[in-house]
Design a protein around this motif. Structure first.
Motif, short mmCIF file in Angstrom:
data_model
loop_
_atom_site.label_atom_id
_atom_site.label_comp_id
_atom_site.label_asym_id
_atom_site.label_seq_id
_atom_site.Cartn_x
_atom_site.Cartn_y
_atom_site.Cartn_z
N PRO A 158 117.35 75.17 -13.60
CA PRO A 158 117.05 74.71 -14.96
C PRO A 158 117.85 73.47 -15.32
CG PRO A 158 118.71 76.40 -15.07
CD PRO A 158 118.44 76.15 -13.60
N ASP A 159 117.44 72.84 -16.39
CA ASP A 159 118.21 71.74 -16.96
C ASP A 159 119.19 72.35 -17.96
OD1 ASP A 159 119.20 69.33 -17.75
OD2 ASP A 159 117.47 68.78 -18.99
N ASP A 160 120.25 72.92 -17.43
CA ASP A 160 121.20 73.67 -18.25
C ASP A 160 122.59 73.11 -17.98
OD1 ASP A 160 122.91 75.47 -19.45
OD2 ASP A 160 121.89 77.26 -18.72
N GLY A 161 123.08 72.29 -18.90
CA GLY A 161 124.38 71.67 -18.73
C GLY A 161 125.48 72.34 -19.52
N SER A 162 125.23 73.57 -19.99
CA SER A 162 126.24 74.25 -20.79
C SER A 162 127.35 74.82 -19.91
CB SER A 162 125.60 75.36 -21.63
OG SER A 162 125.03 76.36 -20.80
N GLU A 163 128.45 75.18 -20.53
CA GLU A 163 129.63 75.66 -19.82
C GLU A 163 129.34 76.94 -19.05
OE1 GLU A 163 134.10 77.40 -20.90
OE2 GLU A 163 132.62 76.96 -22.47
N ALA A 197 111.49 70.25 6.40
CA ALA A 197 110.18 70.68 6.89
C ALA A 197 109.50 71.58 5.87
CB ALA A 197 110.35 71.42 8.22
N LEU A 198 110.27 72.42 5.18
CA LEU A 198 109.67 73.28 4.16
C LEU A 198 109.17 72.45 2.98
CD1 LEU A 198 108.93 75.95 2.89
CD2 LEU A 198 111.33 76.21 2.15
N ARG A 199 109.95 71.47 2.57
CA ARG A 199 109.51 70.62 1.46
C ARG A 199 108.17 69.94 1.79
NH1 ARG A 199 112.86 67.95 -2.43
NH2 ARG A 199 114.65 68.42 -1.09
N THR A 200 108.06 69.43 3.02
CA THR A 200 106.81 68.79 3.44
C THR A 200 105.67 69.80 3.43
OG1 THR A 200 107.98 67.19 4.82
CG2 THR A 200 105.67 67.60 5.35
N SER A 201 105.93 71.00 3.93
CA SER A 201 104.90 72.03 3.97
C SER A 201 104.47 72.44 2.57
CB SER A 201 105.42 73.25 4.74
OG SER A 201 104.45 74.26 4.81
N LEU A 202 105.40 72.54 1.64
CA LEU A 202 105.05 72.90 0.26
C LEU A 202 104.19 71.83 -0.40
CD1 LEU A 202 108.51 74.35 -0.88
CD2 LEU A 202 106.41 75.64 -0.50
N ARG A 203 104.52 70.58 -0.13
CA ARG A 203 103.71 69.49 -0.69
C ARG A 203 102.30 69.53 -0.13
NH1 ARG A 203 108.33 64.78 -0.05
NH2 ARG A 203 109.42 65.18 -2.03
N GLN A 204 102.18 69.75 1.18
CA GLN A 204 100.87 69.81 1.80
C GLN A 204 100.05 70.98 1.28
OE1 GLN A 204 101.96 69.92 5.95
NE2 GLN A 204 102.10 67.69 6.13
N ALA A 205 100.74 72.05 0.88
CA ALA A 205 100.06 73.23 0.35
C ALA A 205 99.72 73.08 -1.13
CB ALA A 205 100.92 74.47 0.55
N GLY A 206 100.10 71.94 -1.73
CA GLY A 206 99.79 71.69 -3.12
C GLY A 206 100.69 72.40 -4.12
N ARG A 207 101.88 72.83 -3.68
CA ARG A 207 102.80 73.49 -4.60
C ARG A 207 103.39 72.48 -5.57
NH1 ARG A 207 101.34 78.66 -4.19
NH2 ARG A 207 101.57 79.48 -2.07
N GLN A 208 103.58 72.89 -6.82
CA GLN A 208 104.15 72.00 -7.81
C GLN A 208 105.67 71.91 -7.68
OE1 GLN A 208 102.41 71.59 -11.53
NE2 GLN A 208 100.55 71.35 -10.38
N GLU A 209 106.31 73.04 -7.38
CA GLU A 209 107.76 73.08 -7.21
C GLU A 209 108.06 73.05 -5.72
OE1 GLU A 209 110.02 73.05 -9.51
OE2 GLU A 209 108.77 73.27 -11.29
N THR A 210 108.66 71.95 -5.24
CA THR A 210 108.82 71.79 -3.79
C THR A 210 110.27 71.63 -3.34
OG1 THR A 210 108.52 69.38 -3.96
CG2 THR A 210 106.53 70.72 -3.60
N ASP A 211 111.24 71.85 -4.23
CA ASP A 211 112.64 71.71 -3.83
C ASP A 211 113.14 73.04 -3.28
OD1 ASP A 211 115.33 71.31 -3.50
OD2 ASP A 211 115.64 70.33 -5.44
N PRO A 212 113.42 73.13 -1.98
CA PRO A 212 113.85 74.41 -1.39
C PRO A 212 115.25 74.84 -1.79
CG PRO A 212 112.96 72.92 0.29
CD PRO A 212 113.21 72.10 -0.94
N THR A 213 115.99 73.98 -2.49
CA THR A 213 117.37 74.32 -2.85
C THR A 213 117.56 74.58 -4.33
OG1 THR A 213 118.09 72.04 -3.26
CG2 THR A 213 118.12 72.79 -0.97
N ALA A 214 116.50 74.48 -5.13
CA ALA A 214 116.63 74.56 -6.58
C ALA A 214 116.35 75.98 -7.07
CB ALA A 214 115.68 73.58 -7.26
N PHE A 215 117.43 76.74 -7.32
CA PHE A 215 117.30 78.08 -7.86
C PHE A 215 118.31 78.28 -8.97
CE2 PHE A 215 115.67 78.41 -3.55
CZ PHE A 215 114.47 79.04 -3.76
#
Length: 421
Positions: free
Chosen positions: A193-198, A306-324
Motif C-alpha cells: 500500500p501507499d502507507d507512509g505512517s509510522e 521472469a515472473l513479472r514478464t509472465s504476469l504481464r503476458q497473462a494480462g495481470r494488472q498487478e505485476t510486482d512480485p515483491t509488493a506485499f
C-alpha cells in the motif's frame, strides 16, 4: 545473481530510494570474557575473507543487476566504548547504524563495531545489507564467529556464484507458472500500500501459547509456524472484518544441505491467501492452511523478473512480485529468553521503528521455552494499541483451539483474560 539477491534488489526498487535503510539487518553477538578487541576484529575479518557476499558490490544501472566480487583487503572495524555494560546499549548502537543506508554499489555491504566497556570487549555489532545475508546466513556467521574465537578454523565454504549457476541450470518454469496462475487469487488490498505512517511493534512471550501450539502441531502433524499463521489470520480477519487475508511468507530456500551454510540472501516471498470461514472446523481450517503453506514454500524459489514478464503476458494488472502489504516470518529460535521481570511475560513490550515503507502489517514468530509473538503494523492500518490487542488475541486463539471444545471458528474466543494490554 541468485534468485534471492535479485528479489531483494527488486524489492528495494518498490521501497524507493528514500527507504533503502529498510534492507539493513542487525546482529549483536556476545564476546566471551577474556577475548580481546583485536581478536574480535580479526575473527570478523576472517569471515569477510571467507564469504564473497561480504566483498561484493552491485551494478544496478542496467536492465538486469550484476555483481562484482572484490579480492579481500583488510577493512576497518571500529571499537566503540559504551557507557554501560549491557546488550541493550549495543543494540541501540546497531539500530542507530542501521538507520543509515548502505551503499552497495560502491562500498562493502556491511558495517561492524566492537563494543567495549572500561576497555573490555563486550559484543560484535554488525549491520549487513539484506542482499548480502538473510537470517539464515546471520546464524551461519554467528556460529563461525564463535568457532574462530575458540581458536578454530574455517574450511572451504559455498559461495553465492555456485547457487546462481545451479539456478541457471535448473528450469524455473514450474514455479513461475504456479505463481502466474495463483496471482488472481491474491487480495488486492493486501498488496503493497501507499502507507507512509509510522510503524511500531507489539510483542508478547507465552509459555502457555507455545504448549498449545505444539499440541496442535503434533495432533494435526503440521508445522508450528502454520498453526500460528492460521490463528493470526483468523485474529486479523476479525479485527479488520474481512474473510480473506493474503500474507507473504518468507521462503528461506535452504532446502538442501549444500545451501544451508551459504552466506547470501536466499529469501523470497511465497504468498498465501487464507479464507476464513467462521463455520469451518478449527482443526480442518488449520490443516488446510498448512497445505497451502507447503505449496507456497515448494514454489518459493523463482526468478522474479521472469515472473513479472509472465504476469504481464497473462494480462495481470498487478505485476510486482515483491509488493506485499502483509508479511509473515517464522524466525526460528529466540535470541534470548526474556528476563523474569520483562513485560513480555504478562503484558506487552512495544518497540518503535523509523520505517515508513514496506509492509503495513508484519507477524513475526520465534520460539524458545515459550513463543514470542510480534505484531508490527503501521498506525494507519492498526491504530492505537490494536497491535497489542491482536498479539493477545493470537495467544488466546492458540490456547482456546487447543482445548478442542469448539466445533467451528465462530465458537473460538479470542478474548484474553491472562494478558494485560
Amino acid at each position: 545473481m541468485t534468485y534471492g539477491q535479485l528479489s531483494v534488489l527488486r524489492s528495494l526498487e518498490t521501497h524507493g530510494a528514500d527507504h533503502r535503510s529498510v534492507a539493513n539487518l542487525i546482529s549483536v553477538w556476545e564476546v566471551p570474557f577474556g577475548v580481546g578487541t583485536a581478536q574480535v576484529m580479526d575473527a570478523w575479518l576472517q569471515l569477510v575473507a571467507a564469504h564473497e557476499s561480504l566483498r561484493t558490490t552491485y551494478d544496478l544501472s542496467g536492465p538486469s543487476p550484476t555483481q562484482t566480487v572484490h579480492p579481500y583487503r583488510p577493512s576497518g572495524v571500529a571499537a566503540v566504548e559504551l557507557a554501560e555494560d549491557s546488550f541493550e546499549a549495543a543494540l541501540r548502537l546497531a539500530a542507530e547504524s542501521a538507520a543509515e543506508p548502505i551503499d552497495i554499489e560502491s562500498g562493502q555491504p556491511w558495517r561492524a563495531f566492537v563494543t567495549t566497556h572500561q576497555g573490555d570487549a563486550l559484543h560484535l555489532v554488525t549491520v549487513i545489507h539484506h542482499v548480502a545475508a538473510d537470517n539464515g546466513a546471520l546464524r551461519v556467521l554467528e556460529e563461525q564467529f564463535g568457532l574462530l574465537l575458540d581458536g578454530g578454523t574455517l574450511g572451504p565454504v559455498v559461495q553465492p556464484l555456485e547457487m546462481a549457476q545451479a539456478q541457471q541450470e535448473e528450469p524455473g518454469s514450474r514455479s513461475v507458472r504456479h505463481w502466474t496462475e495463483a496471482w488472481g487469487q491474491l487480495v488486492p488490498a493486501d498488496r503493497d500500500p501507499d502507507d507512509g505512517s509510522e510503524r511500531r511493534r507489539a510483542s508478547l512471550y507465552s509459555l502457555e501459547a507455545l504448549a498449545a501450539t505444539q499440541q496442535l502441531s503434533e495432533q494435526l502433524r503440521i508445522s508450528v509456524q502454520s498453526v500460528v499463521l492460521g490463528v493470526g489470520a483468523l485474529a486479523l480477519s476479525r479485527l479488520k472484518r474481512t474473510e480473506q487475508v493474503t500474507l507473504a511468507l518468507m521462503a528461506a530456500n535452504r532446502l538442501t544441505d549444500r545451501w544451508v551454510p551459504l552466506v547470501s540472501s536466499l529469501n523470497q516471498f511465497a504468498p498465501v491467501t487464507l479464507t476464513i470461514d467462521e463455520e469451518a472446523n478449527p482443526l480442518e481450517y488449520l490443516r488446510a492452511g498448512y497445505l497451502q503453506c507447503m505449496t507456497a514454500y515448494m514454489n518459493g524459489c523463482y526468478d522474479v523478473d521472469a515472473l513479472r514478464t509472465s504476469l504481464r503476458q497473462a494480462g495481470r494488472q498487478e505485476t510486482d512480485p515483491t509488493a506485499f502489504a502483509k508479511h509473515f516470518n517464522f524466525l526460528g529460535d529466540v535470541d534470548a529468553e526474556p528476563d523474569a521481570g520483562s513485560d513480555l511475560h504478562t503484558g506487552i513490550q512495544w518497540r518503535p521503528s523509523t520505517q515508513r515503507s514496506g509492509p503495513n502489517f508484519h507477524l513475526a514468530v520465534a520460539t524458545g521455552k515459550g513463543i514470542l509473538i510480534g505484531v508490527g503494523a503501521s498506525r494507519d492500518y492498526l491504530e492505537g494499541n490494536l497491535p497489542a490487542v491482536l498479539a493477545a488475541s493470537i495467544e488466546a486463539g492458540l490456547i482456546n483451539i487447543a482445548k478442542g471444545s469448539e466445533s467451528s471458528l465462530a465458537e473460538v474466543s479470542l478474548d484474553n483474560p491472562w494478558r494485560s494490554v
